[in-house]
Design a protein around this motif. Structure first.
Motif, PDB file in Angstrom:
ATOM      1  N   PHE A   1      -7.790   0.772  28.025  1.00 19.70           N
ATOM      2  CA  PHE A   1      -8.835   1.178  28.972  1.00 19.70           C
ATOM      3  C   PHE A   1      -9.594  -0.004  29.592  1.00 19.70           C
ATOM      4  O   PHE A   1      -9.772  -0.042  30.816  1.00 19.70           O
ATOM      5  CB  PHE A   1      -9.801   2.138  28.282  1.00 19.70           C
ATOM      6  CG  PHE A   1     -10.790   2.781  29.214  1.00 19.70           C
ATOM      7  CD1 PHE A   1     -10.372   3.594  30.253  1.00 19.70           C
ATOM      8  CD2 PHE A   1     -12.148   2.563  29.053  1.00 19.70           C
ATOM      9  CE1 PHE A   1     -11.281   4.186  31.117  1.00 19.70           C
ATOM     10  CE2 PHE A   1     -13.068   3.145  29.908  1.00 19.70           C
ATOM     11  CZ  PHE A   1     -12.637   3.963  30.946  1.00 19.70           C
ATOM     12  N   PRO A   2     -10.064  -1.000  28.824  1.00 15.85           N
ATOM     13  CA  PRO A   2     -10.748  -2.140  29.471  1.00 15.85           C
ATOM     14  C   PRO A   2      -9.860  -2.882  30.452  1.00 15.85           C
ATOM     15  O   PRO A   2     -10.327  -3.325  31.507  1.00 15.85           O
ATOM     16  CB  PRO A   2     -11.138  -3.035  28.280  1.00 15.85           C
ATOM     17  CG  PRO A   2     -11.207  -2.110  27.114  1.00 15.85           C
ATOM     18  CD  PRO A   2     -10.119  -1.108  27.351  1.00 15.85           C
ATOM     19  N   GLY A   3      -8.577  -3.023  30.128  1.00 15.57           N
ATOM     20  CA  GLY A   3      -7.668  -3.681  31.058  1.00 15.57           C
ATOM     21  C   GLY A   3      -7.506  -2.899  32.347  1.00 15.57           C
ATOM     22  O   GLY A   3      -7.399  -3.484  33.431  1.00 15.57           O
ATOM     23  N   MET A   4      -7.507  -1.565  32.250  1.00 15.74           N
ATOM     24  CA  MET A   4      -7.392  -0.749  33.462  1.00 15.74           C
ATOM     25  C   MET A   4      -8.672  -0.795  34.294  1.00 15.74           C
ATOM     26  O   MET A   4      -8.623  -0.732  35.524  1.00 15.74           O
ATOM     27  CB  MET A   4      -7.063   0.701  33.085  1.00 15.74           C
ATOM     28  CG  MET A   4      -5.685   0.863  32.424  1.00 15.74           C
ATOM     29  SD  MET A   4      -4.326   0.147  33.411  1.00 15.74           S
ATOM     30  CE  MET A   4      -4.087  -1.442  32.592  1.00 15.74           C
ATOM     31  N   LEU A   5      -9.825  -0.908  33.648  1.00 17.65           N
ATOM     32  CA  LEU A   5     -11.070  -1.104  34.398  1.00 17.65           C
ATOM     33  C   LEU A   5     -11.004  -2.411  35.192  1.00 17.65           C
ATOM     34  O   LEU A   5     -11.413  -2.475  36.357  1.00 17.65           O
ATOM     35  CB  LEU A   5     -12.268  -1.128  33.444  1.00 17.65           C
ATOM     36  CG  LEU A   5     -12.654   0.190  32.771  1.00 17.65           C
ATOM     37  CD1 LEU A   5     -13.821  -0.036  31.804  1.00 17.65           C
ATOM     38  CD2 LEU A   5     -13.044   1.246  33.807  1.00 17.65           C
ATOM     39  N   MET A   6     -10.483  -3.445  34.538  1.00 16.00           N
ATOM     40  CA  MET A   6     -10.355  -4.729  35.217  1.00 16.00           C
ATOM     41  C   MET A   6      -9.373  -4.635  36.387  1.00 16.00           C
ATOM     42  O   MET A   6      -9.617  -5.169  37.475  1.00 16.00           O
ATOM     43  CB  MET A   6      -9.898  -5.791  34.213  1.00 16.00           C
ATOM     44  CG  MET A   6      -9.927  -7.224  34.737  1.00 16.00           C
ATOM     45  SD  MET A   6      -8.362  -7.662  35.504  1.00 16.00           S
ATOM     46  CE  MET A   6      -7.257  -7.512  34.110  1.00 16.00           C
ATOM     47  N   MET A   7      -8.257  -3.927  36.206  1.00 20.53           N
ATOM     48  CA  MET A   7      -7.289  -3.753  37.285  1.00 20.53           C
ATOM     49  C   MET A   7      -7.886  -2.975  38.450  1.00 20.53           C
ATOM     50  O   MET A   7      -7.579  -3.240  39.614  1.00 20.53           O
ATOM     51  CB  MET A   7      -6.041  -3.030  36.766  1.00 20.53           C
ATOM     52  CG  MET A   7      -5.076  -3.897  35.991  1.00 20.53           C
ATOM     53  SD  MET A   7      -3.543  -3.022  35.610  1.00 20.53           S
ATOM     54  CE  MET A   7      -2.880  -2.751  37.248  1.00 20.53           C
ATOM     55  N   THR A   8      -8.754  -2.008  38.140  1.00 22.60           N
ATOM     56  CA  THR A   8      -9.355  -1.192  39.192  1.00 22.60           C
ATOM     57  C   THR A   8     -10.243  -2.024  40.102  1.00 22.60           C
ATOM     58  O   THR A   8     -10.231  -1.853  41.329  1.00 22.60           O
ATOM     59  CB  THR A   8     -10.170  -0.046  38.566  1.00 22.60           C
ATOM     60  OG1 THR A   8      -9.336   0.715  37.692  1.00 22.60           O
ATOM     61  CG2 THR A   8     -10.731   0.874  39.639  1.00 22.60           C
ATOM     62  N   VAL A   9     -11.025  -2.923  39.543  1.00 21.97           N
ATOM     63  CA  VAL A   9     -11.912  -3.746  40.374  1.00 21.97           C
ATOM     64  C   VAL A   9     -11.151  -4.919  41.000  1.00 21.97           C
ATOM     65  O   VAL A   9     -11.611  -5.493  41.998  1.00 21.97           O
ATOM     66  CB  VAL A   9     -13.119  -4.271  39.563  1.00 21.97           C
ATOM     67  CG1 VAL A   9     -13.889  -3.122  38.942  1.00 21.97           C
ATOM     68  CG2 VAL A   9     -12.700  -5.260  38.492  1.00 21.97           C
ATOM     69  N   GLN A  10     -10.005  -5.247  40.459  1.00 27.88           N
ATOM     70  CA  GLN A  10      -9.255  -6.406  40.952  1.00 27.88           C
ATOM     71  C   GLN A  10      -8.757  -6.204  42.381  1.00 27.88           C
ATOM     72  O   GLN A  10      -8.898  -7.091  43.229  1.00 27.88           O
ATOM     73  CB  GLN A  10      -8.081  -6.672  40.025  1.00 27.88           C
ATOM     74  CG  GLN A  10      -7.052  -7.657  40.561  1.00 27.88           C
ATOM     75  CD  GLN A  10      -5.737  -7.543  39.816  1.00 27.88           C
ATOM     76  OE1 GLN A  10      -5.719  -7.457  38.597  1.00 27.88           O
ATOM     77  NE2 GLN A  10      -4.638  -7.527  40.544  1.00 27.88           N
ATOM     78  N   THR A  11      -8.190  -5.037  42.675  1.00 24.13           N
ATOM     79  CA  THR A  11      -7.584  -4.823  43.995  1.00 24.13           C
ATOM     80  C   THR A  11      -8.600  -4.902  45.130  1.00 24.13           C
ATOM     81  O   THR A  11      -8.384  -5.640  46.099  1.00 24.13           O
ATOM     82  CB  THR A  11      -6.841  -3.476  44.023  1.00 24.13           C
ATOM     83  OG1 THR A  11      -5.847  -3.466  42.985  1.00 24.13           O
ATOM     84  CG2 THR A  11      -6.167  -3.263  45.374  1.00 24.13           C
TER      85      THR A  11
END
Length: 286
Positions: free
Chosen positions: A83-93
């Protein structure tokens, strides 16, 4: 007896000019942030597609591997670990899109029109960074609503901590994106660089598997990866409020994990340095 120094006419005239200039600079930042928010509100389909990517990772990849990876090796279930990695991916784009827009604005001539405004170039770059940070955080907050689906409580303090971590990550990624884009003239070159750089950074972030499982040389690279500190800040924020959700360790320095405030400070410092460098580069004549 101390003499009283009265303001001179020159000082009295300078003060309104400084106030007027500061007001113009703040209005320029506000206008650029407002522009990004309007774009977010109008481009609903691209925004939904950007959010779909991490959601698919979380529930398809995470759900499939959850049955194969024992929770004991991670400290938590795989979806909660992911989940934390997906939060980071969400803001990355959306953060990266700020750099792409800078290049396309230069090509279309819109940037030239912006540079005619009676504000400094650094202010324009700061407004772009602030707008990108806000938009990325808003999109990350949407995915934050799925915290309950991976077993995390909807604790207000936890949500505020995770939101603060996403603001920090969004700022750093936006500043790095601008620092990369400010010297480029072609969106294709920018995309090529992203393809070469972002994939290794993602896999060395600890968002998909513990960094301790990597060979020693890769752990050294991970210690220099800003994304690894961003994921660690989010993961350790969860541990602060939900100790039973303590996941396997992230970045280590000489066998010890750096304190959470230090990791957050490093992220902020990287973003600030990238923004200062980009502003100096952007201040040069086109």
């Amino acid at each position: 007896m101390t003499a009283l120094t009265l303001p001179t006419p020159a000082d009295s005239a300078t003060e309104p000019r400084r106030t007027g200039r500061l007001r113009r600079e703040l209005r320029a930042v506000h206008a650029l942030v407002h522009r990004d928010l309007l774009r977010l509100a109008r481009q609903r389909v691209p925004t939904a597609l950007m959010l779909l990517h991490p959601v698919l990772y979380l529930f398809i990849l995470g759900g499939g591997l959850a049955a194969l990876i024992p929770a004991g090796s991670l400290g938590v279930g795989y979806q909660a670990y992911l989940f934390p990695g997906m939060l980071m991916m969400t803001v990355q784009t959306p953060a990266i899109m700020v750099g792409i827009r800078l290049i396309t604005d230069r090509q279309s001539g819109y940037l030239r029109e912006l540079l005619m405004a009676p504000v400094s170039r650094s202010t324009l770059l700061l407004g772009s960074c602030a707008g990108g940070t806000l938009v990325a955080t808003v999109q990350g907050a949407v995915l934050l609503g799925l915290a309950g689906a991976v077993g995390l409580p909807y604790d207000p303090v936890l949500l505020v901590l995770l939101l603060g971590g996403m603001v920090l990550i969004s700022f750093t990624l936006t500043a790095l994106s601008l620092a990369l884009a400010v010297g480029l003239r072609s969106p294709e070159t920018f995309h090529t660089l992203l393809g070469v750089v972002m994939m290794p950074l993602l896999f060395l972030s600890g968002g998909f598997f513990p960094l301790a499982s990597l060979p020693g040389w890769a752990q050294g690279l991970a210690a220099a990866n800003p994304l690894a500190y961003g994921v660690d800040v989010l993961r350790r924020s969860i541990t602060l409020r939900v100790p039973e959700q303590a996941a396997a360790g992230g970045v280590e320095w000489a066998g010890r994990r750096p304190p959470l405030p230090l990791e957050a400070g490093l992220l902020l410092a990287v973003g600030a340095l990238a923004l200062v460098w980009a502003a100096r580069r952007f201040s040069r004549p086109e």
